[in-house]
Design an enzyme around this catalytic site. Sequence first.
Site, PDB file in Angstrom:
ATOM      1  N   SER A 196     -15.526  19.502 -56.686  1.00  0.00           N
ATOM      2  CA  SER A 196     -16.396  20.189 -57.650  1.00  0.00           C
ATOM      3  C   SER A 196     -17.084  21.435 -57.119  1.00  0.00           C
ATOM      4  O   SER A 196     -17.749  22.129 -57.889  1.00  0.00           O
ATOM      5  CB  SER A 196     -17.456  19.218 -58.182  1.00  0.00           C
ATOM      6  OG  SER A 196     -16.905  18.412 -59.210  1.00  0.00           O
ATOM      7  N   LYS A 199     -16.613  24.706 -58.959  1.00  0.00           N
ATOM      8  CA  LYS A 199     -17.476  25.198 -60.039  1.00  0.00           C
ATOM      9  C   LYS A 199     -18.272  26.440 -59.631  1.00  0.00           C
ATOM     10  O   LYS A 199     -18.692  27.214 -60.492  1.00  0.00           O
ATOM     11  CB  LYS A 199     -18.402  24.087 -60.520  1.00  0.00           C
ATOM     12  CG  LYS A 199     -17.691  22.926 -61.207  1.00  0.00           C
ATOM     13  CD  LYS A 199     -18.684  21.886 -61.688  1.00  0.00           C
ATOM     14  CE  LYS A 199     -17.984  20.752 -62.439  1.00  0.00           C
ATOM     15  NZ  LYS A 199     -17.214  19.870 -61.554  1.00  0.00           N
ATOM     16  N   SER A 373     -22.984  19.038 -62.271  1.00  0.00           N
ATOM     17  CA  SER A 373     -21.545  19.057 -61.993  1.00  0.00           C
ATOM     18  C   SER A 373     -20.779  18.730 -63.273  1.00  0.00           C
ATOM     19  O   SER A 373     -19.932  17.830 -63.316  1.00  0.00           O
ATOM     20  CB  SER A 373     -21.168  18.068 -60.881  1.00  0.00           C
ATOM     21  OG  SER A 373     -19.883  18.372 -60.367  1.00  0.00           O
TER      22      SER A 373
END
Length: 537
Positions: A196, A199, A373
Amino acid sequence: MVVPELRAWRAARPHVVRIKRTVQPHVTRVAQAVQPRVTRAAQSVRPHVVRAAQVVRPRSVKFTTPRLTAVAATAGLALAAGAVAFAGPWDSSGQRTAERDWAASREGEGGADHGRSSDTSPTAPKPAPSAASVLTGLGGSAVSVPAPTQKALTTTLDRLLGDPALGGRRTAVVVDVATGERLYGKGADDAQTPASTTKIATAVAALSAAGADHRIETRAVLEPGTKEVVLVGGGDPTLTVRKEAAGWASLRTLADETATALKARHLSQVTLSYDTSLYTGPALHPIGTNPNLAPVSALMVDEARTDDSVSGPVTRAADPAADAAVKFAGLLEAKGIKTTTPGPSRATNRSQSLASVSSPPLSALIERMLTNSDNDIAEAMARQVALATGRPADFEGGAAAIDAALKELGLPLSGAHFTDGSGLNRDDRLTADLLTALLVKAGDPAHPELRPILTGLPVAGFTGTLSDRYADDASGTGLVRAKTGTLTGVNTLAGTVVDADGRLLAFAFLASDTTDPSAAQSALDRTASALAGCGCR
């Protein structure tokens, strides 16, 4: 030095209440975890917070939650001065707007802009100093103190990154944000699965390509000469049907205004359709059906969640657009407009606007994406980048658009490979060098549009995906701001800290082939905390 408040932040201010609701439940838990270590932590940071501690010193040794919060906040201001200078926004007094409003909403807490009054409890903490006094002369002081040396950082970090819990492959980079100089590198150019932390790249691309002030519109239109109403999706996964919209675009508002417009046209019964043609390609992520991500659609409400949750895994609606349209039909009928069962269609360029609602600015969506997230927002942001750059709004087009946007910013993309915006795909590849370069770019005064990346990072022990971490590592609580990344066998952490001398550092740690996610996360957290407590010279 006072930095003018950005227009996007003025719009985002109403969301402080939402942030407060997220933070407040965790304060007690963090206080309980920190209390046994207060003496040890105070000794380690004493040289840097003694003056601030004198201002907020409690009147007894008993640490209540509000008192501990006030002490921690003041110490955090002194230690994190370099970070907040890049984090903005600031009001005319030099105080960060969101923090001022949040503090003002807390019972029994004071400050220079919200100090004591005749109604203030005598047991309340003394007013905390205004950010303005903390930031006096920061423009020069941030770079006047020495940066950590490579040798000292190597001694500190090599030992921590050698923890077996970090698996067979680990890479790391630490960069001085003020100068962009790499202070530490371990496999800096080796591309790994970033999970993640992808991102961060998606956020930089979206804010750069579409703009921090961009808003996503959801519309209801009427096809001329017919009674067909089309609900047109614009790609806003935060569109909500909840009674309390909390600043997000409301499907209820859209239905109310649509019903009013139809009644003005003497229409009380319509054919209802919905249009998702803005996005192309498959809706299902290559990982398949997953509670961490709804099928990607240009039309959905509340991220297609089937309960009242706002983050985390949950069962999703199989067809988010149809689900949204059914809810819209119910809202219209509650306002006296009968509809047919909704079906897919496509609005023509001759359609007449009935009503529309817009999301908060992209800056607010980016912050929510990074803090929680949020995979749904991440995939929507990838498609917004694709639309802004003239590419197909699908997984492939979004990935290509992110790559192109980062290349235009001159970022080091060697070895990088994007397949989605969320990082759920194991085929994504990023380097520690790129992740730190993204964070440095977000702190660049030449790119104020990227500031939501720094302000959206979870805060250790308090917000988002770091809210339940650092309980056993008080030295990093409130000081580490970082994006987490977790897949089976993959653990990553990338963000910012201010070291013991007040130097703002960006870091990225990537570990692969891990076998115990909890142990790997703790090892990464300890490493980030070591940076926060290290002068390293």
